[in-house]
Design a protein around this motif. Structure first.
Motif: not given
Length: 254
Positions: A43-56, A88-90, A95-103
């Motif tokens: 898989p390529g790059a994947v970002a995480v937004d943990p703060h939506s009504p549901e994490p995305m 885009l996260p740094p 890892a949290p807090p805030g958006p971060y990269w899963l990959l």
């Protein structure tokens, strides 16, 4: 390759970039996205937004490839109909807090056809309860690298990938265990213990390790312990468990 040269710096090290220029984005519910990743070899790059009504999760794919995107429960972000920007996260944040990269961005882009097939396979899985099964053996094997009887100190180059896998396991295990525990009475000991274990796993997912290698090892070991504990709860049979009797005086129902 993943390219963020056209992005604009914002607060807290985040960057704002327009989708549809150097890449498009597929926005997916976290649980569905994690299942899809299991079907992608690289898989390529994947970002995480943990703060939506549901994490995305945000999957980055080649620009101009989402015009006919039609996968249910997902959203294509590109510039076909209107300008869409993505935060885009740094590059170093994993890892949290805030958006971060899963990959991380270094993983590049996921081929659109590959992501489409993986999501379709994930969508056609059975419901998580009661028939859905996860590979707890593989999860336990990853955890054993850090807390098993034969565990050895991992190389610094290997540790980040192991931590990412453990985090991914926890993101799958937490909702899976929560769903399975609904088969038990609210005051059943098994359910109460599982709730504590889930809460501890969520706190560990949100924690940030220190800057030293030893602190990173300790953080990884806590994740491994949560993986091992949640695997035990995931393997508890629910079809043979009778509902607990009504609570007696002094027992608080949750």
């Amino acid at each position: 390759m993943f390219d963020d040269r056209a992005s604009v710096a914002t607060a807290a090290g985040m960057r704002l970039a327009q989708a549809g220029v150097r890449w498009d984005v597929v926005k997916v519910r976290r649980f569905l996205g994690l299942q899809a990743i299991e079907h992608i070899e690289q898989p390529g790059a994947v970002a995480v937004d943990p703060h939506s009504p549901e994490p995305m999760l945000y999957f980055f794919v080649p620009a101009g490839t989402l015009a006919d995107w039609d996968v249910p429960d997902t959203r294509a972000l590109n510039s076909t109909e209107c300008t869409t920007h993505v935060v885009l996260p740094p590059g170093h944040r994993e890892a949290p807090p805030g958006p971060y990269w899963l990959l991380p961005p270094s993983c590049g882009l996921t081929p659109t056809d590959t992501l489409h097939r993986a999501l379709e396979r994930a969508l056609h899985r059975p419901d998580p309860h009661p028939h859905f099964r996860i590979d707890t053996a593989a999860m336990r094997a990853d955890a054993a690298q850090l807390i098993g009887d034969a565990a050895e100190l991992p190389e610094s180059t290997v540790l980040p990938q192991l931590v990412q896998r453990l985090r991914g396991h926890l993101m799958v295990l937490v909702p899976h265990v929560e769903d399975r525990m609904r088969a038990f009475a609210r005051t059943a000991e098994t359910r109460l213990v599982a709730q504590v274990t889930v809460g501890e796993a969520q706190r560990r997912l949100n924690s940030v390790p220190g800057l030293t290698f030893i602190s990173e090892i300790k953080h990884a070991q806590t994740l491994a312990r949560s993986v091992e504990a949640l695997c035990r709860h995931a393997e508890v049979p629910t079809h043979t468990v009778a509902k607990a009797p009504a609570p007696t005086v002094g027992v608080v129902q949750q």
